[in-house]
Design a protein around this motif. Structure first.
Motif, mmCIF file in Angstrom:
data_model
loop_
_atom_site.group_PDB
_atom_site.id
_atom_site.type_symbol
_atom_site.label_atom_id
_atom_site.label_comp_id
_atom_site.label_asym_id
_atom_site.label_seq_id
_atom_site.Cartn_x
_atom_site.Cartn_y
_atom_site.Cartn_z
ATOM 1 N N THR A 170 9.326 12.034 -1.005
ATOM 2 C CA THR A 170 9.562 11.855 -2.436
ATOM 3 C C THR A 170 9.931 13.194 -3.065
ATOM 4 O OG1 THR A 170 7.250 12.277 -3.000
ATOM 5 C CG2 THR A 170 7.859 10.003 -2.482
ATOM 6 N N GLN A 171 10.303 13.140 -4.341
ATOM 7 C CA GLN A 171 10.705 14.371 -5.033
ATOM 8 C C GLN A 171 9.543 15.354 -5.180
ATOM 9 O OE1 GLN A 171 13.644 13.715 -8.426
ATOM 10 N NE2 GLN A 171 12.947 11.608 -8.109
ATOM 11 N N ASP A 172 8.307 14.852 -5.208
ATOM 12 C CA ASP A 172 7.154 15.756 -5.299
ATOM 13 C C ASP A 172 6.568 16.056 -3.924
ATOM 14 O OD1 ASP A 172 6.115 13.277 -4.816
ATOM 15 O OD2 ASP A 172 4.697 13.266 -6.486
ATOM 16 N N ASN A 173 7.403 15.876 -2.881
ATOM 17 C CA ASN A 173 7.077 16.275 -1.506
ATOM 18 C C ASN A 173 5.939 15.489 -0.876
ATOM 19 O OD1 ASN A 173 8.045 17.933 0.592
ATOM 20 N ND2 ASN A 173 6.283 19.311 0.377
ATOM 21 N N ARG A 174 5.767 14.254 -1.326
ATOM 22 C CA ARG A 174 4.857 13.348 -0.642
ATOM 23 C C ARG A 174 5.675 12.494 0.319
ATOM 24 N NH1 ARG A 174 0.900 10.557 -4.875
ATOM 25 N NH2 ARG A 174 -0.258 10.117 -2.961
ATOM 26 N N THR A 175 4.989 11.780 1.194
ATOM 27 C CA THR A 175 5.673 11.017 2.237
ATOM 28 C C THR A 175 5.252 9.558 2.181
ATOM 29 O OG1 THR A 175 5.639 12.977 3.667
ATOM 30 C CG2 THR A 175 6.117 10.867 4.722
ATOM 31 N N ILE A 176 6.233 8.667 2.265
ATOM 32 C CA ILE A 176 5.907 7.246 2.318
ATOM 33 C C ILE A 176 5.175 6.944 3.626
ATOM 34 C CG2 ILE A 176 6.850 4.905 2.385
ATOM 35 C CD1 ILE A 176 9.172 5.891 0.693
ATOM 36 N N THR A 190 5.458 -8.558 -6.101
ATOM 37 C CA THR A 190 4.770 -9.103 -4.924
ATOM 38 C C THR A 190 4.525 -8.013 -3.892
ATOM 39 O OG1 THR A 190 5.703 -11.300 -5.267
ATOM 40 C CG2 THR A 190 4.946 -10.773 -3.044
ATOM 41 N N ILE A 191 5.551 -7.212 -3.622
ATOM 42 C CA ILE A 191 5.408 -6.155 -2.614
ATOM 43 C C ILE A 191 4.428 -5.084 -3.083
ATOM 44 C CG2 ILE A 191 6.623 -4.282 -1.417
ATOM 45 C CD1 ILE A 191 9.123 -6.108 -1.422
ATOM 46 N N LEU A 192 4.584 -4.635 -4.314
ATOM 47 C CA LEU A 192 3.757 -3.539 -4.801
ATOM 48 C C LEU A 192 2.285 -3.920 -4.911
ATOM 49 C CD1 LEU A 192 6.130 -2.145 -7.578
ATOM 50 C CD2 LEU A 192 5.551 -1.037 -5.409
ATOM 51 N N TYR A 193 2.017 -5.202 -5.222
ATOM 52 C CA TYR A 193 0.631 -5.629 -5.426
ATOM 53 C C TYR A 193 0.026 -6.342 -4.218
ATOM 54 C CZ TYR A 193 0.849 -4.350 -10.354
ATOM 55 O OH TYR A 193 0.942 -3.651 -11.527
ATOM 56 N N LEU A 194 0.736 -6.365 -3.101
ATOM 57 C CA LEU A 194 0.133 -6.941 -1.897
ATOM 58 C C LEU A 194 -1.161 -6.208 -1.557
ATOM 59 C CD1 LEU A 194 2.963 -7.514 0.766
ATOM 60 C CD2 LEU A 194 1.440 -9.254 -0.185
ATOM 61 N N PRO A 195 -2.207 -6.934 -1.180
ATOM 62 C CA PRO A 195 -3.419 -6.260 -0.706
ATOM 63 C C PRO A 195 -3.111 -5.413 0.529
ATOM 64 C CG PRO A 195 -3.830 -8.590 -1.119
ATOM 65 C CD PRO A 195 -2.348 -8.398 -1.197
ATOM 66 N N GLU A 214 0.723 5.234 -10.977
ATOM 67 C CA GLU A 214 0.229 6.251 -10.048
ATOM 68 C C GLU A 214 -0.701 5.640 -9.006
ATOM 69 O OE1 GLU A 214 1.154 9.471 -9.597
ATOM 70 O OE2 GLU A 214 2.712 8.792 -10.970
ATOM 71 N N MET A 215 -1.508 4.671 -9.411
ATOM 72 C CA MET A 215 -2.387 3.997 -8.455
ATOM 73 C C MET A 215 -1.572 3.264 -7.400
ATOM 74 S SD MET A 215 -5.414 2.476 -10.909
ATOM 75 C CE MET A 215 -6.093 1.520 -9.552
ATOM 76 N N LEU A 216 -0.517 2.600 -7.838
ATOM 77 C CA LEU A 216 0.342 1.886 -6.890
ATOM 78 C C LEU A 216 1.051 2.859 -5.958
ATOM 79 C CD1 LEU A 216 1.897 -0.831 -9.238
ATOM 80 C CD2 LEU A 216 0.322 -1.233 -7.332
ATOM 81 N N LYS A 217 1.532 3.956 -6.486
ATOM 82 C CA LYS A 217 2.211 4.957 -5.648
ATOM 83 C C LYS A 217 1.256 5.514 -4.600
ATOM 84 C CE LYS A 217 4.932 7.979 -7.636
ATOM 85 N NZ LYS A 217 5.446 8.954 -8.633
ATOM 86 N N ASN A 218 0.020 5.719 -4.992
ATOM 87 C CA ASN A 218 -0.965 6.257 -4.038
ATOM 88 C C ASN A 218 -1.210 5.319 -2.868
ATOM 89 O OD1 ASN A 218 -1.360 8.657 -5.447
ATOM 90 N ND2 ASN A 218 -3.045 7.831 -6.657
ATOM 91 N N LYS A 219 -1.018 4.027 -3.097
ATOM 92 C CA LYS A 219 -1.182 3.054 -2.004
ATOM 93 C C LYS A 219 -0.121 3.233 -0.938
ATOM 94 C CE LYS A 219 -0.460 -1.439 -2.770
ATOM 95 N NZ LYS A 219 -0.708 -2.832 -3.237
ATOM 96 N N PHE A 220 1.061 3.665 -1.337
ATOM 97 C CA PHE A 220 2.187 3.747 -0.405
ATOM 98 C C PHE A 220 2.484 5.170 0.078
ATOM 99 C CE2 PHE A 220 2.889 -0.155 -2.755
ATOM 100 C CZ PHE A 220 3.277 -1.043 -1.760
#
Length: 257
Positions: free
Chosen positions: A20-26, A132-137, A248-254
């Motif tokens: 990502t632009q802030d140097n995190r990785t999926i 659906t994708i973002l909120y999948l458990p 931000e919570m959703l991003k942290n999941k991925f």
């Protein structure tokens, strides 16, 4: 990004590893883009489940595509049918009827098709797919999302997910264009075949172009949303109805920490 090699199915890849632009990785083995799962071998199924942890499949194809080429059902994997459009779209979907020679002459330009895919009913469906994708458990990942060829509808969903997670536009386009490594030969063969069958150079060029991924195609979708909402960030906030904190919570999941 990792290419997933399957016996009879190409254009499969794990979006994990993209920065990502802030140097995190999926995270790996969460978001997998592909094409229709209609020719899966037993080895392919075992590989997707044991190596990539496949738990959910989201099928983006229209009704007639689904009937003509039913999905291979996989035990203990959740299957969701979420068409971008329930009706066939000439130049995008792959059901037999709309791809007659006569229909090819009427096919719109790809840029116009990509604008249409993020407008009206299609936009509503795309938002539901993203939600659906973002909120999948977390125990329902990895998720494979796919259309027939894994280029247009799948490409738009992948581009929007990557943008949501903070990947810059150049990397989003690079992932989208990777599809050409798989389809360039097919596009060239279609071009030659139409020249030989019809002798129509303009039509042959048009069909070849429609089978390829081009920067201006995916940009047409993204720019349409940016024009309508002011920015993709605003599109996500308003269409997904989420706060900055929830995003931000959703991003942290991925994303890796």
């Amino acid at each position: 990004m990792e290419i997933i090699k399957l016996k009879h199915i190409s254009n499969f890849r794990d979006l994990g590893g993209i920065k990502t632009q802030d140097n995190r990785t999926i995270k790996k083995h969460m978001l997998i883009r592909g094409k229709a799962l209609t020719k899966l071998s037993k080895h392919d199924i075992t590989k997707l489940k044991s190596v990539y942890g496949l738990k959910t499949i989201i099928d983006l194809r229209c009704t007639k595509e689904l009937k003509e080429k039913p999905e291979t059902k996989i035990k203990d994997v959740n299957y969701l049918w979420m068409p971008v459009s329930e009706e066939g779209i000439l130049g995008i979907s792959h059901e037999k009827r709309i791809h007659s020679f006569k229909s090819l002459y009427m096919m719109p330009q790809p840029v116009d098709l990509y604008r249409d895919l993020v407008s009206n009913e299609c936009r509503t469906n795309i938002v539901n797919i993203l939600k659906t994708i973002l909120y999948l458990p977390e125990d329902q990942f990895s998720v494979v999302f796919h259309c027939t060829a894994g280029k247009d509808r799948t490409g738009i969903i992948a581009a929007l997910l990557l943008s949501f997670l903070g990947v810059d536009r150049d990397k989003i386009i690079k992932d989208y264009l990777f599809t050409n490594k798989v389809f360039r030969f097919k596009a060239n063969m279609a071009y030659i075949g139409l020249i030989l069958a019809k002798g129509d150079l303009a039509l042959s060029k048009k069909i070849r172009l429609s089978l390829l991924a081009k920067t201006e195609f995916i940009n047409a979708s993204l720019l349409t949303l940016e024009t309508d909402f002011g920015s993709l960030d605003t599109f996500f906030k308003e269409s997904l109805n989420i706060s900055d904190e929830e995003k931000e919570m959703l991003k942290n999941k991925f994303l890796e920490k």
